[in-house]
Motif scaffolding. Sequence first.
Motif, short mmCIF file in Angstrom:
data_model
loop_
_atom_site.label_atom_id
_atom_site.label_comp_id
_atom_site.label_asym_id
_atom_site.label_seq_id
_atom_site.Cartn_x
_atom_site.Cartn_y
_atom_site.Cartn_z
N ARG A 1 12.21 68.45 38.21
CA ARG A 1 11.23 67.55 37.61
C ARG A 1 11.84 66.77 36.45
O ARG A 1 11.61 65.58 36.30
CB ARG A 1 10.00 68.31 37.14
CG ARG A 1 8.93 67.34 36.65
CD ARG A 1 7.60 68.00 36.40
NE ARG A 1 6.54 67.05 36.19
CZ ARG A 1 6.46 66.18 35.19
NH1 ARG A 1 7.42 66.09 34.31
NH2 ARG A 1 5.43 65.37 35.07
N ARG A 2 12.64 67.44 35.61
CA ARG A 2 13.30 66.74 34.50
C ARG A 2 14.21 65.64 35.02
O ARG A 2 14.22 64.53 34.49
CB ARG A 2 14.11 67.72 33.65
CG ARG A 2 13.32 68.47 32.63
CD ARG A 2 14.22 69.13 31.60
NE ARG A 2 15.27 69.95 32.17
CZ ARG A 2 15.17 71.24 32.41
NH1 ARG A 2 14.07 71.89 32.13
NH2 ARG A 2 16.19 71.91 32.91
N CYS B 1 12.12 62.76 36.33
CA CYS B 1 11.53 61.98 35.23
C CYS B 1 12.56 61.04 34.61
O CYS B 1 12.22 59.97 34.11
CB CYS B 1 10.95 62.90 34.16
SG CYS B 1 9.40 63.67 34.65
N ASP C 1 5.16 59.51 35.89
CA ASP C 1 5.08 60.93 36.22
C ASP C 1 4.69 61.14 37.68
O ASP C 1 5.18 62.05 38.33
CB ASP C 1 4.07 61.63 35.31
CG ASP C 1 4.58 61.78 33.88
OD1 ASP C 1 5.82 61.81 33.70
OD2 ASP C 1 3.76 61.87 32.97
N ALA D 1 7.69 60.69 39.74
CA ALA D 1 8.57 61.84 39.56
C ALA D 1 8.09 63.02 40.40
O ALA D 1 8.89 63.69 41.07
CB ALA D 1 8.65 62.23 38.09
N ASP E 1 3.73 62.59 28.49
CA ASP E 1 2.79 63.65 28.85
C ASP E 1 1.94 64.02 27.63
O ASP E 1 2.46 64.43 26.60
CB ASP E 1 3.53 64.89 29.33
CG ASP E 1 4.17 64.68 30.68
OD1 ASP E 1 5.06 65.48 31.01
OD2 ASP E 1 3.80 63.75 31.40
N ARG F 1 12.70 58.00 26.54
CA ARG F 1 12.51 57.84 27.99
C ARG F 1 12.70 56.37 28.39
O ARG F 1 13.39 56.07 29.36
CB ARG F 1 11.12 58.32 28.37
CG ARG F 1 10.83 58.30 29.82
CD ARG F 1 9.44 58.85 30.05
NE ARG F 1 9.13 58.96 31.44
CZ ARG F 1 7.98 59.37 31.91
NH1 ARG F 1 7.04 59.73 31.08
NH2 ARG F 1 7.77 59.43 33.19
#
Length: 167
Positions: free
Chosen positions: A16-17, A20, A26, A29, A91, A107
Motif C-alpha cells: 500500500r505504501r 501510494c 488513495d 492505490a 488520510d 506526497r
Amino acid sequence: MEEFQSELVALLPRLRRFACALVRSDADAQDLVQETVERALSRRHAWIPGTRLDSWTYTIMKRLFIDKNRARRRWNRVMTPENDYTVLVADVGQADEALRVDALAARNAIHALPEDQRLAVALVLVDGLSYAEAAGVMGVPVGTLTSRLVRGRQSLVETLERQGVST
C-alpha cells in the motif's frame, strides 16, 4: 492459510505504501494493491520459493502501474482527463493538521518527480529496500538506480524547503 498467502498478507502494508507513492489517489492505490495481489495469487506458480516475495510483488505492481499509465494516456487522447479541481487529501485521522499538511506536501513533491526517480524514491526511501533489491525491481543496474535516487532526493529536498516543510 498456506505460507505463500500468509507472506502476501504480511506484505499488504508495504504494498500500500508503494502504491501510494506511485499513484495520486488513495482509491487508485487500493485498486493497484488489489490488482497486484490478484496477479500474484493467479501467478503464484511463477514465484520461486526461497526468493524474496516482496521484490517479486513490487515488480508486479510496477508493471501494472506502467500498463495503467499507458492505457490512461491512450484514453486521455480520446476522453477529457480529470480536471484541475480534483481534490487530493491526505488520510484523515492519521496525524494532526500540521503533519497532514507536511505529508500532503511530501506526497505531492514525490508525485511531481519524473517516473524513474519516483519509483527509486518509493522503493528505497519510502519502503526501505536495498539499492540492489530496488534495482532488481526496476530492472536497472544499481548505478542507474543510485543516480535516479540522488536526483530524486535532491529535487524533493529543494521542493519541500521552498514550501517551508522541514526535511
